[in-house]
Design a protein around this motif. Structure first.
Motif, PDB file in Angstrom:
ATOM      1  N   TYR A 150       6.066  10.212   5.064  1.00  0.00           N
ATOM      2  CA  TYR A 150       5.256   9.161   5.668  1.00  0.00           C
ATOM      3  C   TYR A 150       4.122   9.764   6.490  1.00  0.00           C
ATOM      4  N   GLY A 151       4.389  10.882   7.144  1.00  0.00           N
ATOM      5  CA  GLY A 151       3.326  11.569   7.861  1.00  0.00           C
ATOM      6  C   GLY A 151       2.206  12.005   6.930  1.00  0.00           C
ATOM      7  N   ARG A 152       2.559  12.474   5.740  1.00  0.00           N
ATOM      8  CA  ARG A 152       1.532  12.865   4.761  1.00  0.00           C
ATOM      9  C   ARG A 152       0.731  11.644   4.299  1.00  0.00           C
ATOM     10  N   TYR A 153       1.411  10.528   4.191  1.00  0.00           N
ATOM     11  CA  TYR A 153       0.729   9.280   3.818  1.00  0.00           C
ATOM     12  C   TYR A 153      -0.324   8.902   4.865  1.00  0.00           C
ATOM     13  N   ILE A 154       0.036   8.979   6.137  1.00  0.00           N
ATOM     14  CA  ILE A 154      -0.910   8.630   7.201  1.00  0.00           C
ATOM     15  C   ILE A 154      -2.070   9.617   7.227  1.00  0.00           C
ATOM     16  N   GLN A 155      -1.773  10.894   7.057  1.00  0.00           N
ATOM     17  CA  GLN A 155      -2.857  11.878   7.037  1.00  0.00           C
ATOM     18  C   GLN A 155      -3.797  11.632   5.862  1.00  0.00           C
ATOM     19  N   GLY A 156      -3.228  11.150   4.756  1.00  0.00           N
ATOM     20  CA  GLY A 156      -4.077  10.805   3.617  1.00  0.00           C
ATOM     21  C   GLY A 156      -5.021   9.658   3.931  1.00  0.00           C
ATOM     22  N   HIS A 216       0.814  -1.220   0.000  1.00  0.00           N
ATOM     23  CA  HIS A 216       0.000   0.000   0.000  1.00  0.00           C
ATOM     24  C   HIS A 216       0.845   1.266   0.000  1.00  0.00           C
ATOM     25  N   PHE A 217       1.867   1.348   0.852  1.00  0.00           N
ATOM     26  CA  PHE A 217       2.692   2.545   0.932  1.00  0.00           C
ATOM     27  C   PHE A 217       3.526   2.727  -0.334  1.00  0.00           C
ATOM     28  N   VAL A 218       4.047   1.651  -0.888  1.00  0.00           N
ATOM     29  CA  VAL A 218       4.846   1.753  -2.118  1.00  0.00           C
ATOM     30  C   VAL A 218       3.979   2.272  -3.266  1.00  0.00           C
ATOM     31  N   ARG A 219       2.731   1.811  -3.341  1.00  0.00           N
ATOM     32  CA  ARG A 219       1.829   2.319  -4.386  1.00  0.00           C
ATOM     33  C   ARG A 219       1.535   3.801  -4.174  1.00  0.00           C
ATOM     34  N   TRP A 220       1.419   4.211  -2.934  1.00  0.00           N
ATOM     35  CA  TRP A 220       1.192   5.635  -2.637  1.00  0.00           C
ATOM     36  C   TRP A 220       2.397   6.456  -3.085  1.00  0.00           C
ATOM     37  N   LEU A 221       3.602   5.986  -2.799  1.00  0.00           N
ATOM     38  CA  LEU A 221       4.802   6.691  -3.246  1.00  0.00           C
ATOM     39  C   LEU A 221       4.838   6.821  -4.764  1.00  0.00           C
ATOM     40  N   SER A 222       4.447   5.757  -5.464  1.00  0.00           N
ATOM     41  CA  SER A 222       4.427   5.787  -6.918  1.00  0.00           C
ATOM     42  C   SER A 222       3.378   6.773  -7.428  1.00  0.00           C
ATOM     43  N   ARG A 223       2.200   6.747  -6.812  1.00  0.00           N
ATOM     44  CA  ARG A 223       1.118   7.638  -7.238  1.00  0.00           C
ATOM     45  C   ARG A 223       1.491   9.106  -7.012  1.00  0.00           C
ATOM     46  N   GLY A 269      11.223   2.990  -4.509  1.00  0.00           N
ATOM     47  CA  GLY A 269      10.716   1.633  -4.596  1.00  0.00           C
ATOM     48  C   GLY A 269      10.701   0.947  -3.247  1.00  0.00           C
ATOM     49  N   PRO A 270      10.369  -0.336  -3.223  1.00  0.00           N
ATOM     50  CA  PRO A 270      10.246  -1.070  -1.955  1.00  0.00           C
ATOM     51  C   PRO A 270      11.522  -1.090  -1.123  1.00  0.00           C
ATOM     52  N   ALA A 271      12.699  -1.048  -1.767  1.00  0.00           N
ATOM     53  CA  ALA A 271      13.961  -1.138  -1.027  1.00  0.00           C
ATOM     54  C   ALA A 271      14.487   0.216  -0.578  1.00  0.00           C
ATOM     55  N   ASP A 272      13.768   1.306  -0.901  1.00  0.00           N
ATOM     56  CA  ASP A 272      14.239   2.654  -0.578  1.00  0.00           C
ATOM     57  C   ASP A 272      13.702   3.119   0.771  1.00  0.00           C
TER      58      ASP A 272
END
Length: 452
Positions: A97-103, A74-81, A87-90
């Motif tokens: 990440y805080g913006r991801y959680i707020q989303g 889920h998080f990797v797809r969010w980074l891509s979007r 990528g997954p290894a980065d």
């Protein structure tokens, strides 16, 4: 017969553990309402993700940072979007990440399934007592709120005052007691003494250098150990973990053998699926011995630095800007010119050293004694007998499902804890991969308890 009112669940604390508990409740129930208490805004950030410094990186790869255990990508797809190019290894920044959680909060709480069922209350809870059909929560601004159930998601407590720092010095302008609540722009120029050499020290050192490049720093701790570095891509498969019945000594023997065969990083990672079970299997004496002798060594191997962060710290050490030392503070005093003079003794040495600092920052990490907490809510719960410390006093005494035990040892079905407050029972419960599973389980248990 009138319809049964929708259950109301209060979640105290809106860092990662609190927000994900609230979102799991909304996802798993069609009618439960959640009141999320957080005195600091915005929600979802906590101390870990409220930073705006791009140098502060996650110390877990993006591929293992999904907020949802049933959707690991889920998080990797969010980074891509969001077109971050990772990528997954980065290693993403903590701010992103805080913006991801707020989303996630916006998507679920404002979506059709959760609309109108999440209330964010910008207030602190200072007391809890039985009341009505559940609990009455007293807020810092004077009002009371009732709820059928309560989940405590209090996050990491601030560090305790370190040995060698007197009460008088701790009140001076030269001392920063909370490393997560300060601004580099407010500090005077000049050398800085960092008490502690772990992950907190790394964050503070990077922020200090960004604010005043080249500022001299001395980081001092009992052993002088600092987190090690991630290296290369993780293995596609891990070796089988150690048996869950091994003693601490047997676990470390297993780690030495596995490290010789697979490398120490792979050996440490292989223990993750059974760390919590191992901890629960150990006796109190074994746990105390681990905390006293092995904990610092475990943590520098287990909680590693992103390569970019490790390179920056290495460069600061190579130029002499940042010095790491093992030793003990003998005396810390405020001088007439406003500087602090630290006299300290090196580990295993008889002689002493002195260091003049414009600022001293406590980087020792979260306090390890729940009874030493100054949080009014924790003090209130213990005073009322609604909660008690675990045998090691790392957090609250909870059962295997996170239910708080009162002073008599009885677990409450509708008063639960999640995240670092449950360290005594779970130990490894500070990183996202550990907490995300716990929040889902706690949400399920609390909904069952209120009949939702």
């Amino acid at each position: 017969m009138p319809p049964k009112p929708a259950p109301v669940i209060a979640v105290v604390g809106a860092g990662f553990s609190g927000v994900m508990t609230a979102l799991n409740i909304l996802r798993r129930s069609a009618d439960a309402k959640v009141i999320l208490f957080e005195r600091r805004t915005p929600v979802g950030l906590g101390a870990a993700y409220s930073t705006h410094n791009p140098g502060h990186r996650l110390n877990v790869r993006a591929g293992n940072m999904s907020a949802w255990p049933d959707d690991p990508g889920h998080f990797v797809r969010w980074l891509s979007r969001e077109k971050f190019g990772l990528g997954p290894a980065d290693f993403a920044t903590r701010a992103d990440y805080g913006r991801y959680i707020q989303g996630q909060v916006s998507e679920i709480a404002e979506g059709p399934a959760g609309a109108g069922r999440l209330v964010v209350t910008p207030d602190a809870v200072v007391g809890i007592e039985p009341g009505g059909d559940g609990w009455r929560l007293r807020c810092a601004m004077g009002r009371s709120v009732t709820a059928h159930a309560v989940v405590l998601a209090l996050g990491n407590p601030p560090p305790a005052r370190p040995p060698g720092v007197s009460a008088a010095f701790a009140t001076s302008d030269a001392y920063v007691a909370d490393p997560w609540r300060w601004s580099a722009a407010d500090l005077p120029p000049g050398p800085v003494l960092l008490i502690g050499t772990g992950l907190t020290m790394v964050d503070v050192a990077l922020s200090l250098n960004d604010a005043q490049h080249g500022r001299p720093m001395l980081a001092l701790s009992r052993r002088g150990l600092t987190p090690l570095e991630h290296d290369g891509a993780p293995p596609l498969t891990l070796p089988a973990p150690p048996r869950e019945t091994l003693s601490p000594l047997q676990v470390f023997a297993w780690l030495r053998t596995a490290a010789a065969r697979h490398g120490w990083r792979t050996a440490i990672d292989a223990t993750r699926p059974v760390t919590r079970t191992l901890w629960r299997h150990w006796s109190i004496d074994e746990k105390q011995a681990f905390l006293r002798h092995a904990r610092p060594f475990w943590e520098i191997h287990r909680h590693r630095l992103a390569p970019l962060v490790a390179r920056r710290i290495a460069a600061m050490r190579a130029t002499g800007q940042l010095t790491l030392a093992a030793g003990k503070i003998r005396d810390l005093s405020l001088q007439p010119d406003g500087f602090a003079l630290c006299r300290w003794r090196g580990r295993g040495e008889q002689g002493g050293y002195a260091f003049r600092a414009a600022t001293v920052i406590n980087c020792t990490g979260p306090t390890g004694d729940v009874l030493a907490s100054t949080d009014p809510l924790i003090q209130d719960l213990v005073r009322r007998g609604l909660a008690r410390p675990d045998p090691l006093r790392l957090g609250f005494d909870v059962d295997a499902d996170g239910r708080l035990r009162d002073v008599s040892g009885q677990a409450s079905a509708t008063l639960m804890a999640v995240g670092p407050a449950t360290r005594g029972a779970a130990w490894e419960i500070t990183a996202v991969p550990d907490i995300r599973s716990q929040t889902g389980a706690v949400a399920q248990h609390i909904l069952a308890a209120v009949g939702a």
